[in-house]
Design a protein around this motif. Structure first.
Motif, PDB file in Angstrom:
ATOM      1  N   THR A   2       0.778  -1.161  -0.108  1.00 39.34           N
ATOM      2  CA  THR A   2       0.032  -0.080  -0.046  1.00 39.34           C
ATOM      3  C   THR A   2       0.834   1.234  -0.142  1.00 39.34           C
ATOM      4  O   THR A   2       2.003   1.249   0.456  1.00 39.34           O
ATOM      5  N   ARG A   5      -0.646   7.070   3.486  1.00 42.17           N
ATOM      6  CA  ARG A   5      -1.716   7.746   3.559  1.00 42.17           C
ATOM      7  C   ARG A   5      -1.768   9.021   2.911  1.00 42.17           C
ATOM      8  O   ARG A   5      -0.837   9.860   2.944  1.00 42.17           O
ATOM      9  N   ILE A  14      -6.856   8.988   3.811  1.00 51.83           N
ATOM     10  CA  ILE A  14      -7.092   8.089   2.907  1.00 51.83           C
ATOM     11  C   ILE A  14      -5.812   7.140   2.635  1.00 51.83           C
ATOM     12  O   ILE A  14      -4.749   7.700   2.396  1.00 51.83           O
ATOM     13  N   PRO A  16      -4.609   4.298   0.257  1.00 55.15           N
ATOM     14  CA  PRO A  16      -4.955   3.640  -1.225  1.00 55.15           C
ATOM     15  C   PRO A  16      -4.621   2.151  -0.658  1.00 55.15           C
ATOM     16  O   PRO A  16      -3.694   1.590  -0.431  1.00 55.15           O
ATOM     17  N   VAL A  22      -9.848   2.865  -2.158  1.00 54.77           N
ATOM     18  CA  VAL A  22      -9.107   3.661  -0.772  1.00 54.77           C
ATOM     19  C   VAL A  22      -9.821   3.370   0.374  1.00 54.77           C
ATOM     20  O   VAL A  22     -11.182   3.179   0.354  1.00 54.77           O
ATOM     21  N   GLU A 101     -14.693   2.179   2.761  1.00 57.37           N
ATOM     22  CA  GLU A 101     -13.770   1.789   1.482  1.00 57.37           C
ATOM     23  C   GLU A 101     -14.511   2.199   0.311  1.00 57.37           C
ATOM     24  O   GLU A 101     -15.725   1.873  -0.045  1.00 57.37           O
ATOM     25  N   LEU A 110      -6.890  11.769  -6.152  1.00 56.89           N
ATOM     26  CA  LEU A 110      -5.939  11.654  -5.210  1.00 56.89           C
ATOM     27  C   LEU A 110      -4.892  12.746  -5.283  1.00 56.89           C
ATOM     28  O   LEU A 110      -4.254  12.932  -4.107  1.00 56.89           O
TER      29      LEU A 110
END
Length: 132
Positions: A2, A5, A14, A16, A22, A101, A110
């Protein structure tokens, strides 16, 4: 693996998860400002959310506050543990206390969020303003 944040100026984080998905929660700063959280309303699965739209509510001993979606997409999972255990947000805002999610509709959104370093600088600015 991952990614790091990301953060919104509304104090949501958030994380990913891959495949344009997310996980969203609120930051430790938000929890600190709210005080002990006693109730959490998470969004419905299959609800559509857009940037800045309300996706839930937290109530603390101090006040109630809306949770705003930092991205546009479809709610694909919610943290049902919060229904009976809202204190998870107090105890573990970045791990156990996540809200939902979201399957991203537009992953480019993002790029408009803050990195951890930029978010920490933003919080420091807010703290300085409060002291002034």
């Amino acid at each position: 693996m991952t990614e790091e944040r990301l953060y919104s100026k509304d104090h949501e984080w958030i994380l990913p998860l891959g495949e344009n998905t997310v996980r969203v929660g609120i930051t430790a700063y938000a929890v600190e400002q709210l005080g002990d959280i006693v109730y959490v309303e998470v969004p419905e699965i299959d609800a559509e959310v857009s940037v800045g739209s309300e996706m839930g509510t937290v109530e603390s001993i101090k006040s109630a506050s809306e949770i705003f979606s930092p991205v546009t997409g479809l709610i694909i999972a919610v943290n049902e543990e919060l229904e009976d255990g809202p204190e998870l947000v107090n105890d573990s805002p970045y791990e156990e206390g996540w809200f939902a999610e979201i399957q991203l509709e537009n992953p480019i959104e993002l790029k408009g969020l803050l990195s951890e370093a930029n978010y920490q600088a933003y919080v420091a600015e807010l703290a300085a303003e409060e002291e002034a």
